[in-house]
Scaffold this active site. Structure first.
Site, PDB file in Angstrom:
ATOM      1  N   SER A  90       1.705  -7.196   1.208  1.00  0.00           N
ATOM      2  CA  SER A  90       0.684  -6.439   1.916  1.00  0.00           C
ATOM      3  C   SER A  90      -0.636  -6.413   1.155  1.00  0.00           C
ATOM      4  O   SER A  90      -1.235  -7.445   0.890  1.00  0.00           O
ATOM      5  CB  SER A  90       1.214  -5.022   2.206  1.00  0.00           C
ATOM      6  OG  SER A  90       0.401  -4.332   3.112  1.00  0.00           O
ATOM      7  N   TRP A  98       0.838  -1.207   0.000  1.00  0.00           N
ATOM      8  CA  TRP A  98       0.000   0.000   0.000  1.00  0.00           C
ATOM      9  C   TRP A  98       0.870   1.253   0.000  1.00  0.00           C
ATOM     10  O   TRP A  98       1.742   1.412   0.848  1.00  0.00           O
ATOM     11  CB  TRP A  98      -0.901  -0.039   1.226  1.00  0.00           C
ATOM     12  CG  TRP A  98      -1.746   1.181   1.459  1.00  0.00           C
ATOM     13  CD1 TRP A  98      -2.883   1.526   0.785  1.00  0.00           C
ATOM     14  CD2 TRP A  98      -1.535   2.194   2.444  1.00  0.00           C
ATOM     15  NE1 TRP A  98      -3.394   2.700   1.287  1.00  0.00           N
ATOM     16  CE2 TRP A  98      -2.578   3.142   2.312  1.00  0.00           C
ATOM     17  CE3 TRP A  98      -0.558   2.400   3.419  1.00  0.00           C
ATOM     18  CZ2 TRP A  98      -2.677   4.263   3.119  1.00  0.00           C
ATOM     19  CZ3 TRP A  98      -0.648   3.519   4.233  1.00  0.00           C
ATOM     20  CH2 TRP A  98      -1.700   4.444   4.076  1.00  0.00           C
ATOM     21  N   ASP A 158       4.870  -8.393  13.062  1.00  0.00           N
ATOM     22  CA  ASP A 158       4.263  -7.511  12.065  1.00  0.00           C
ATOM     23  C   ASP A 158       3.178  -6.672  12.746  1.00  0.00           C
ATOM     24  O   ASP A 158       2.113  -7.179  13.095  1.00  0.00           O
ATOM     25  CB  ASP A 158       3.668  -8.336  10.932  1.00  0.00           C
ATOM     26  CG  ASP A 158       3.249  -7.514   9.728  1.00  0.00           C
ATOM     27  OD1 ASP A 158       2.817  -6.355   9.927  1.00  0.00           O
ATOM     28  OD2 ASP A 158       3.341  -8.022   8.603  1.00  0.00           O
ATOM     29  N   HIS A 161       6.575  -5.818   9.249  1.00  0.00           N
ATOM     30  CA  HIS A 161       5.875  -5.754   7.959  1.00  0.00           C
ATOM     31  C   HIS A 161       6.852  -5.480   6.816  1.00  0.00           C
ATOM     32  O   HIS A 161       6.689  -6.000   5.719  1.00  0.00           O
ATOM     33  CB  HIS A 161       4.802  -4.667   8.006  1.00  0.00           C
ATOM     34  CG  HIS A 161       3.737  -4.828   6.976  1.00  0.00           C
ATOM     35  ND1 HIS A 161       2.998  -5.984   6.824  1.00  0.00           N
ATOM     36  CD2 HIS A 161       3.258  -3.962   6.035  1.00  0.00           C
ATOM     37  CE1 HIS A 161       2.119  -5.830   5.840  1.00  0.00           C
ATOM     38  NE2 HIS A 161       2.263  -4.621   5.345  1.00  0.00           N
TER      39      HIS A 161
END
Length: 283
Positions: free
Chosen positions: A106, A40, A231, A260
């Protein structure tokens, strides 16, 4: 010269989608094709530490900037999974790729799953989901009691509307490791700020509200899920583990201590796992 070759020659480095949006792409190396899909608000730069070494090891590494991200066009529309899946299809068809390994970070987990349900798997050999953050379903509902309350998602988007810069800064450090350099964090922030605010907000909304549970159960290509147990953006028990559980035959590898942003913090381990997965015989 055929139509595809003419199009690529007339607009090098870009691919046109069905609605004429220009998608910037990078294409390094020769060999088995890997198509890297971004997280993202990130763009194709994020995969540099996979694409550079793997392209030297006999892989063709392709990554593109999602619409309204990086150097791609900003059409002000198409921030939904159907359109994003169609954009991926445009990339694969324009470059005439087959036997592809899709590698998505993601939010791209949702794009990959929607591509498979919408366009099929004829071009796809394997799938790698890196820290999936869109699947299976993030929103808390009556039949998804372990999800996240919708008011929390809306509060986060409200913060972004007030100041995207400040929202990014507040979440930057947990995205990486405590010892990650400020230079690496700033590199990521620069990428994020190259995404339009409109796209960032709408994609955040769509990501939170899309239920992929039924589509995951229909995935029939070899799938590897890689996820860190630290994460903070997409907790393993909310996303990675149930995603792997819903895909028949999927393999889950948990990276101890990884956040992440493991594509950077654990790049060497990730690259080894990608190569091993590519070289493994298909069931």
């Amino acid at each position: 010269m055929n139509t595809t070759a003419q199009l690529l020659a007339s607009d090098p480095g870009f691919i046109r989608t069905a609605d004429n949006t220009r998608l910037f792409y990078r294409d390094w190396g020769q060999g088995a094709p890997l198509v890297f899909m971004t997280g993202w608000t990130l763009n194709s730069q994020m995969w540099a530490y996979q694409m550079e070494p793997l392209s030297r090891l006999g892989c063709r590494c392709i990554a593109y900037d999602r619409r309204a991200h990086g150097r791609s066009g900003d059409p002000g529309r198409g921030y939904d999974y159907d359109t994003l899946a169609d954009d991926l299809d445009a990339v694969l068809r324009t470059l005439d790729l087959s036997g592809v390994t899709l590698v998505g970070h993601s939010i791209a987990s949702g794009e990959i799953v929607r591509y498979l349900s919408r366009h099929g798997s004829a071009r796809i050999a394997r799938v790698v989901l890196v820290a999936p953050a869109a699947t299976p379903f993030l929103l808390k509902t009556a039949d998804n009691p372990n999800g996240i309350d919708g008011e929390l998602f809306e509060a986060g988007r409200a913060e972004m509307r007030r100041s995207f810069f400040d929202w990014i800064e507040a979440h930057a450090v947990p995205y990486f490791m405590p010892d990650t350099s400020r230079a690496a964090i700033d590199w990521t922030i620069r990428m994020m700020l190259e995404t339009s605010l409109e796209a960032a907000l709408e994609l955040a909304r769509v990501q939170a509200n899309t239920d992929f549970r039924a589509e995951l159960a229909e995935v029939r290509v070899p799938t590897l899920v890689l996820h860190g147990d630290r994460d903070a953006s997409a907790p393993l028990e909310l996303t990675g583990r149930p995603t792997a559980r819903l895909i028949e035959g999927a393999m889950l590898k948990v990276y101890e201590g990884a956040p992440h942003g493991l594509y950077f913090t654990h790049a060497e381990k990730l690259n080894r796992d990608l190569l091993a997965f590519l070289q493994a015989p298909r069931a």
